[in-house]
Design a protein around this motif. Structure first.
Motif, PDB file in Angstrom:
ATOM      1  N   ASP A  51       2.622  10.434 -10.072  1.00 25.25           N
ATOM      2  CA  ASP A  51       1.589  10.014 -11.000  1.00 25.25           C
ATOM      3  C   ASP A  51       1.193  11.577 -10.647  1.00 25.25           C
ATOM      4  O   ASP A  51       0.377  11.763 -12.017  1.00 25.25           O
ATOM      5  N   LYS A  52       1.297  12.062  -9.877  1.00 23.94           N
ATOM      6  CA  LYS A  52      -0.004  13.019  -9.992  1.00 23.94           C
ATOM      7  C   LYS A  52       0.647  14.712  -9.942  1.00 23.94           C
ATOM      8  O   LYS A  52      -0.511  15.144 -10.194  1.00 23.94           O
ATOM      9  N   LEU A  67       0.849  -1.257   0.528  1.00 22.01           N
ATOM     10  CA  LEU A  67      -0.739   0.006  -0.195  1.00 22.01           C
ATOM     11  C   LEU A  67       1.180   1.351  -0.269  1.00 22.01           C
ATOM     12  O   LEU A  67       0.622   2.117  -0.486  1.00 22.01           O
ATOM     13  N   HIS A  68       2.016   1.395   0.965  1.00 17.70           N
ATOM     14  CA  HIS A  68       2.695   1.919   0.947  1.00 17.70           C
ATOM     15  C   HIS A  68       3.526   2.213  -0.656  1.00 17.70           C
ATOM     16  O   HIS A  68       3.368   3.397  -0.998  1.00 17.70           O
ATOM     17  N   ALA A  69       3.979   1.935  -1.276  1.00 20.31           N
ATOM     18  CA  ALA A  69       4.674   1.272  -2.659  1.00 20.31           C
ATOM     19  C   ALA A  69       3.227   2.016  -3.334  1.00 20.31           C
ATOM     20  O   ALA A  69       3.893   3.144  -4.533  1.00 20.31           O
ATOM     21  N   TRP A  70       1.988   1.660  -4.072  1.00 16.93           N
ATOM     22  CA  TRP A  70       1.544   1.904  -4.296  1.00 16.93           C
ATOM     23  C   TRP A  70       0.785   3.532  -4.163  1.00 16.93           C
ATOM     24  O   TRP A  70       0.938   3.999  -5.284  1.00 16.93           O
ATOM     25  N   GLY A  71       1.037   3.832  -3.001  1.00 16.57           N
ATOM     26  CA  GLY A  71       1.092   5.370  -2.201  1.00 16.57           C
ATOM     27  C   GLY A  71       1.810   6.084  -2.992  1.00 16.57           C
ATOM     28  O   GLY A  71       1.854   7.856  -3.708  1.00 16.57           O
TER      29      GLY A  71
END
Length: 119
Positions: free
Chosen positions: A116-117, A106-110
């Protein structure tokens, strides 16, 4: 996981295990509590002190509630020592340790989502 198991094939919403997992870690302080317990056994006052730096800190009532929920879900254990005053220690259970790769994911995805933003 088996061929018909997993998130993508969980069509019965009432039995979605991903939703169950999110309910276990849902809460303003739970992830921070888990991060503290990754370092080892902590007493209530240690947890409260560690979380004091986050915004305005956590109240005793809220911390107690979040710890009880994590204990009820089998993620942490609570040990009370018969001393005066009583000593209470919290630790991750085996199930709690199994959350670590999930939380790392989840941390890596965040991090990726944040990048990306970025303009």
């Amino acid at each position: 996981m088996g061929g018909d198991q997993g998130f993508q094939n969980s069509y019965q919403h009432s039995q979605c295990k991903a939703e169950l997992a999110l309910k276990v870690i849902q809460g303003r302080w739970k992830l921070l509590i888990l991060r503290e317990l990754l370092e080892g056994i902590r007493r209530f006052s240690d947890l409260q002190r560690a979380l004091a730096d986050v915004q305005q800190g956590v109240s005793q009532k809220v911390l107690t509630s979040q710890l009880r929920e994590l204990e009820a879900d089998g993620v942490i254990s609570r040990t009370v020592y018969p001393e005066v005053p009583p000593r209470v220690e919290y630790a991750l259970t085996d199930l709690g340790h199994e959350l670590v790769p999930v939380l790392d994911g989840l941390h890596a995805w965040g991090e990726r989502a944040e990048l990306d933003k970025a303009p």
